[in-house]
Design an enzyme around this catalytic site. Sequence first.
Site, short mmCIF file in Angstrom:
data_model
loop_
_atom_site.label_atom_id
_atom_site.label_comp_id
_atom_site.label_asym_id
_atom_site.label_seq_id
_atom_site.Cartn_x
_atom_site.Cartn_y
_atom_site.Cartn_z
CB THR A 1 -0.94 0.00 1.23
OG1 THR A 1 -1.98 -0.96 1.02
CG2 THR A 1 -1.56 1.37 1.45
CD GLN B 1 -3.11 -10.51 -4.29
OE1 GLN B 1 -2.88 -11.71 -4.38
NE2 GLN B 1 -3.49 -9.95 -3.15
CB SER C 1 3.26 -6.87 -0.38
OG SER C 1 2.95 -6.98 0.99
CG HIS D 1 1.47 -9.55 4.05
ND1 HIS D 1 0.16 -9.97 4.03
CD2 HIS D 1 1.47 -8.30 3.53
CE1 HIS D 1 -0.60 -9.01 3.53
NE2 HIS D 1 0.16 -7.99 3.21
CB THR E 1 15.35 2.73 12.29
OG1 THR E 1 15.94 3.86 12.91
CG2 THR E 1 16.27 1.53 12.42
CB CYS F 1 -6.10 -3.72 2.09
SG CYS F 1 -4.95 -5.02 1.60
#
Length: 368
Positions: A74, A169, A189, A191, A227, A315
């Site tokens: 995102t 995706q 992404s 995950h 960080t 999401c």
Amino acid sequence: MKKKVIYLDYNSTSPCIDWYDSMKEIMLFPLNPSSIHYFGRFAKGVLENARREILQTLGLNIREYSLVFTSSGTEANNIAVNSCSNAYALATDHASTLRCIEDTSRIIPVTCKGIVDLDLLKILLKGRGDKPLVCVSLANSETGVVQPIRDIVSVAKSHDALVHVDCVQCVGKLNVQFSDLDCDSMSISSHKIGGMAGIGALIFRKNFSIKTYTKGGGQEFGIRSGTESVLHAAIFSQALSKAVNNVRNYMQHVSKLRDIMENLISQVCENVKFWCQDMERLPNTSCIMMPYVDAKIQVMRFDMLGFAVSMGSACSSGSMTYSHVLKAMQLSEDEIRSSIRVSLGYDTTEEHIVEFVKAWEVVYNQRG
């Protein structure tokens, strides 16, 4: 005793790979890549190695592309879209792209099959002032539809437009040669491919001027200060390598199970619809309309029966909202309100599919 739940929501997130043994040494270090002492240099080395390995795994030339670690896909989409004042996006794209574009005239329509309308794209881009940025999700998270990316890029480039591709995706689910996309930026992404939640990446050509997104200490090339999570980056790289290297076996496994599932459900209900079934789709994804049963009720009943499915993109902070994707495809209100998404993964078995179809029949027979 934990309740047995069969997970069929892999497009939402994937179970994390077993990373502990390979990362336990890193976990013991105080990891701040901005520190100049030994531990900081060690952290910097791990971070830059992960950055380089991700680009190499995707087949991208490290001299041509840069990679900025973000908190998610995102955020990566947000950074790309907000770097251009004249951005366009498909009507079926992820909310992280669409909600950055306030001018609805810059939303690109799709056909009833969920594919971009190339003729309308040409009209939208014709004669525009500032250099446009065309954003497109290569594979849709809800229907699984794969966009004709080469045609889109060709149209965009013929109008001197940049192209951002949301690859969240498709990574690890499609056998894509990312170096052949010819796009100017892309988002991925962790995950979604077995890594940890909380990290994504924006990859972009070095000549694409990306605006500063988070001000502070100047980390991540001054684009996203703060960080970096070294451990998350290292796991991201490891998960990506595993997903990309196993993609052919993955596609064969899940596509076979999806076809079995759709065939068995068709035998239960002749009026069922599988949206975009005749289009190129993600091999693990099925968007299913159960006649006369609201999607919210379906999701809750499947959950009570021990199956995790969804209404679409997860999401939206736990909300259960009807699909903007199906609305953009001009489906009827009843069709939209009766559709759910089932997405399979490596751990899905044929036994899981058979059990799910039995549950599907139970939920369907409870209608009314």
